[in-house]
Design a protein around this motif. Structure first.
Motif, mmCIF file in Angstrom:
data_model
loop_
_atom_site.group_PDB
_atom_site.id
_atom_site.type_symbol
_atom_site.label_atom_id
_atom_site.label_comp_id
_atom_site.label_asym_id
_atom_site.label_seq_id
_atom_site.Cartn_x
_atom_site.Cartn_y
_atom_site.Cartn_z
ATOM 1 N N LEU A 146 12.173 -2.621 34.524
ATOM 2 C CA LEU A 146 11.486 -2.036 33.374
ATOM 3 C C LEU A 146 10.689 -0.790 33.752
ATOM 4 O O LEU A 146 10.770 0.235 33.073
ATOM 5 N N SER A 147 9.900 -0.869 34.809
ATOM 6 C CA SER A 147 9.059 0.272 35.169
ATOM 7 C C SER A 147 9.899 1.498 35.507
ATOM 8 O O SER A 147 9.590 2.617 35.077
ATOM 9 N N ALA A 148 10.975 1.294 36.265
ATOM 10 C CA ALA A 148 11.843 2.423 36.628
ATOM 11 C C ALA A 148 12.514 3.009 35.396
ATOM 12 O O ALA A 148 12.623 4.242 35.244
ATOM 13 N N ARG A 149 12.972 2.149 34.483
ATOM 14 C CA ARG A 149 13.613 2.642 33.254
ATOM 15 C C ARG A 149 12.625 3.411 32.405
ATOM 16 O O ARG A 149 12.956 4.444 31.802
ATOM 17 N N THR A 150 11.404 2.899 32.350
ATOM 18 C CA THR A 150 10.396 3.564 31.524
ATOM 19 C C THR A 150 10.011 4.907 32.110
ATOM 20 O O THR A 150 9.818 5.885 31.385
ATOM 21 N N GLU A 151 9.867 4.958 33.426
ATOM 22 C CA GLU A 151 9.572 6.246 34.081
ATOM 23 C C GLU A 151 10.650 7.273 33.753
ATOM 24 O O GLU A 151 10.355 8.422 33.425
ATOM 25 N N ALA A 152 11.916 6.863 33.839
ATOM 26 C CA ALA A 152 13.017 7.787 33.534
ATOM 27 C C ALA A 152 12.980 8.208 32.071
ATOM 28 O O ALA A 152 13.238 9.378 31.736
ATOM 29 N N LEU A 153 12.661 7.273 31.191
ATOM 30 C CA LEU A 153 12.568 7.600 29.768
ATOM 31 C C LEU A 153 11.442 8.598 29.514
ATOM 32 O O LEU A 153 11.598 9.533 28.712
ATOM 33 N N LEU A 154 10.331 8.437 30.200
ATOM 34 C CA LEU A 154 9.227 9.382 30.038
ATOM 35 C C LEU A 154 9.644 10.795 30.448
ATOM 36 O O LEU A 154 9.236 11.777 29.825
ATOM 37 N N GLU A 155 10.452 10.876 31.492
ATOM 38 C CA GLU A 155 10.956 12.187 31.900
ATOM 39 C C GLU A 155 11.833 12.797 30.811
ATOM 40 O O GLU A 155 11.730 13.987 30.507
ATOM 41 N N THR A 156 12.693 11.968 30.217
ATOM 42 C CA THR A 156 13.560 12.446 29.127
ATOM 43 C C THR A 156 12.718 12.920 27.949
ATOM 44 O O THR A 156 12.990 13.981 27.357
ATOM 45 N N ILE A 157 11.707 12.147 27.598
ATOM 46 C CA ILE A 157 10.836 12.508 26.480
ATOM 47 C C ILE A 157 10.153 13.847 26.742
ATOM 48 O O ILE A 157 10.111 14.734 25.875
ATOM 49 N N GLU A 158 9.641 14.013 27.952
ATOM 50 C CA GLU A 158 8.946 15.261 28.281
ATOM 51 C C GLU A 158 9.906 16.444 28.313
ATOM 52 O O GLU A 158 9.574 17.540 27.836
ATOM 53 N N GLU A 159 11.106 16.232 28.831
ATOM 54 C CA GLU A 159 12.104 17.302 28.880
ATOM 55 C C GLU A 159 12.465 17.792 27.484
ATOM 56 O O GLU A 159 12.842 18.961 27.300
#
Length: 246
Positions: free
Chosen positions: A221-234
């Protein structure tokens, strides 16, 4: 959702109404996809007393560059998740079912202490659509009581299990103090991929994102969420606090 630089968004009011026409489902096992809400000017009226029914939303109409991250049931039991929420000041919304989350309420109390919002996902995670009104009220109001007892909060948002609902759900939700029924436009799977219930395959301001629980063979979960946050910011977006907009 997370990014050290992400900031919780400001407030705005939402007005998304439902013409309760469930199509698909959602939740911990999203086998059917969510019932699809429909736009409208005001909350619908229904039931014998003509009461105002809560809107059903998968997207918040806003010009703010925000999306909203929501988690159901056991999704937040990753032992590193609370650290992630604290580090990024992440305004996560947690929809809890008593029979699923109950044994770990202490964990969810820690998440609430670092900024997560606790909301209603019913007592027993039964599909509500088609149940008698009394049964639906017991599921929703019963969890309201549990959350009040455990956390001292009165939830105002409901995610119906599997995303299914009917007019009786909305009547019961209104009678239990729920002000909005929350579905999702995008879902983050246990493989880390985003899927969409409608529209083009990208995030838009106001989208509600459901994050699936971990799977033994999936990414944590934490790794997926971190990646999602990057997508959101991009995409020029940030994570907003859903309760501020509903």
């Amino acid at each position: 959702m997370r990014r050290g630089r992400l900031r919780p968004a400001g407030s705005a009011l939402v007005a998304f109404v439902v013409l309760a026409v469930p199509l698909l489902t959602g939740c911990a096992a999203r086998s059917e996809g969510p019932a699809r809400p429909h736009a409208g000017a005001e909350p619908a009226r229904g039931g014998e007393r003509g009461q105002r029914l809560p809107p059903v939303v998968d997207h918040v109409p806003t010009t703010d560059p925000v999306v909203f991250l929501t988690f159901d049931d056991s999704a937040e039991r990753d032992p590193h998740f609370a650290d992630l929420v604290r580090e990024h000041r992440l305004p996560a919304t947690l929809f809890l079912t008593d029979t699923v989350a109950g044994p770990a309420y202490g964990h969810f109390a820690r998440l609430r202490a670092v900024g997560a919002s606790i909301q209603n996902h019913t007592l027993d995670h039964r599909s509500l659509r088609g149940l008698p009104y009394a049964g639906q009220r017991a599921e929703i109001c019963g969890q309201q009581t549990k959350l009040k007892s455990r956390f001292g909060v009165r939830a105002h948002l409901l995610r119906p299990p599997y995303g299914t609902y009917d007019t009786a759900t909305l009547r019961a939700a209104a009678d239990c103090g729920i002000t909005a029924v929350v579905l999702w436009r995008a879902a983050l799977g246990d493989d880390g991929d985003l899927t969409y219930t409608r529209g083009d395959h990208r995030l838009h301001p106001g989208d509600i994102v459901a994050v699936d629980p971990d799977h033994p063979t999936g990414t944590g979960l934490s790794a997926r969420t971190e990646a999602l946050l990057e997508t959101i910011e991009e995409q020029g977006l940030r994570v907003g606090r859903l309760g501020d907009y509903l």
